[in-house]
Design a protein around this motif. Structure first.
Motif, PDB file in Angstrom:
ATOM      1  N   SER A  83      10.177  15.284  57.998  1.00  0.00           N
ATOM      2  CA  SER A  83      11.564  15.743  57.897  1.00  0.00           C
ATOM      3  C   SER A  83      11.952  16.582  59.108  1.00  0.00           C
ATOM      4  N   GLU A  84      11.023  17.396  59.609  1.00  0.00           N
ATOM      5  CA  GLU A  84      11.280  18.177  60.831  1.00  0.00           C
ATOM      6  C   GLU A  84      11.531  17.251  62.008  1.00  0.00           C
ATOM      7  N   ARG A  87       9.347  25.917  53.011  1.00  0.00           N
ATOM      8  CA  ARG A  87       9.555  25.336  54.345  1.00  0.00           C
ATOM      9  C   ARG A  87      10.271  23.993  54.231  1.00  0.00           C
ATOM     10  N   LEU A  88       9.839  23.193  53.268  1.00  0.00           N
ATOM     11  CA  LEU A  88      10.458  21.884  53.053  1.00  0.00           C
ATOM     12  C   LEU A  88      11.922  22.050  52.634  1.00  0.00           C
ATOM     13  N   ARG A  89      12.204  23.029  51.781  1.00  0.00           N
ATOM     14  CA  ARG A  89      13.588  23.290  51.365  1.00  0.00           C
ATOM     15  C   ARG A  89      14.464  23.618  52.583  1.00  0.00           C
ATOM     16  N   ASP A  90      13.958  24.490  53.471  1.00  0.00           N
ATOM     17  CA  ASP A  90      14.716  24.868  54.661  1.00  0.00           C
ATOM     18  C   ASP A  90      14.916  23.681  55.599  1.00  0.00           C
ATOM     19  N   ILE A  91      13.886  22.871  55.750  1.00  0.00           N
ATOM     20  CA  ILE A  91      13.973  21.692  56.614  1.00  0.00           C
ATOM     21  C   ILE A  91      14.994  20.714  56.050  1.00  0.00           C
ATOM     22  N   CYS A  92      14.965  20.524  54.739  1.00  0.00           N
ATOM     23  CA  CYS A  92      15.907  19.595  54.108  1.00  0.00           C
ATOM     24  C   CYS A  92      17.347  20.075  54.269  1.00  0.00           C
ATOM     25  N   ALA A  93      17.564  21.385  54.228  1.00  0.00           N
ATOM     26  CA  ALA A  93      18.910  21.928  54.446  1.00  0.00           C
ATOM     27  C   ALA A  93      19.372  21.640  55.874  1.00  0.00           C
ATOM     28  N   ALA A  94      18.489  21.850  56.845  1.00  0.00           N
ATOM     29  CA  ALA A  94      18.824  21.559  58.240  1.00  0.00           C
ATOM     30  C   ALA A  94      19.034  20.063  58.446  1.00  0.00           C
TER      31      ALA A  94
END
Length: 139
Positions: free
Chosen positions: A16-17, A77-84
């Motif tokens: 995702s990143e 971390r995954l939640r933040d990446i998904c938001a971005a």
């Protein structure tokens, strides 16, 4: 068993990143493989959670503190990446909408607001419909 789930979460976060980075640099053509891999990983996460729930319904409560903390950290971390990632996708969609609006406006400027067609006598007659615009759906 929980280490498999942790590995899946790490892989999903990494992919995702990478997808978000490519989108933010306008390299949309390079994300098809990442989207497929991400879809497979999400399915694998769902399958693993379902398996854990089936074989050991209280598995979340029995996690050792270190694994629990790491899983919590990776999930955050995954939640933040998904938001971005969602924000980058929204920018791309908005850009595409804007481009399509400009193409339609340019077509109307060049050809008027309506279409015309040849009649049986060979004369041009206005149809009163908007100029047709072809859209490449492979994007």
């Amino acid at each position: 068993m929980e280490t498999e789930l942790l590995d899946l979460f790490r892989s999903l976060a990494s992919i995702s990143e990478e997808e978000t980075l490519l989108l933010s640099h306008g390299r949309r053509g390079e994300i098809a493989g990442l989207v497929q891999a991400k879809t497979r990983l999400v399915g694998a996460v769902d399958t693993e959670v379902a398996r854990l729930d089936r074989t050991n319904p209280g598995w979340r409560d029995t996690l050792d503190p270190e694994t629990r903390a790491e899983l919590f950290e990776v999930a955050g971390r995954l939640r933040d990446i998904c938001a971005a990632n969602g924000a980058a996708l929204k920018r791309q969609i908005d850009l595409s909408d804007e481009m399509m609006g400009e193409i339609a406006a340019d077509a109307r400027r060049r050809h008027g607001s309506g279409s015309s067609a040849y009649g049986a006598s060979g004369a041009m007659a206005g149809v009163g419909m908007a100029v047709p615009i072809s859209v490449n759906t492979s994007f």
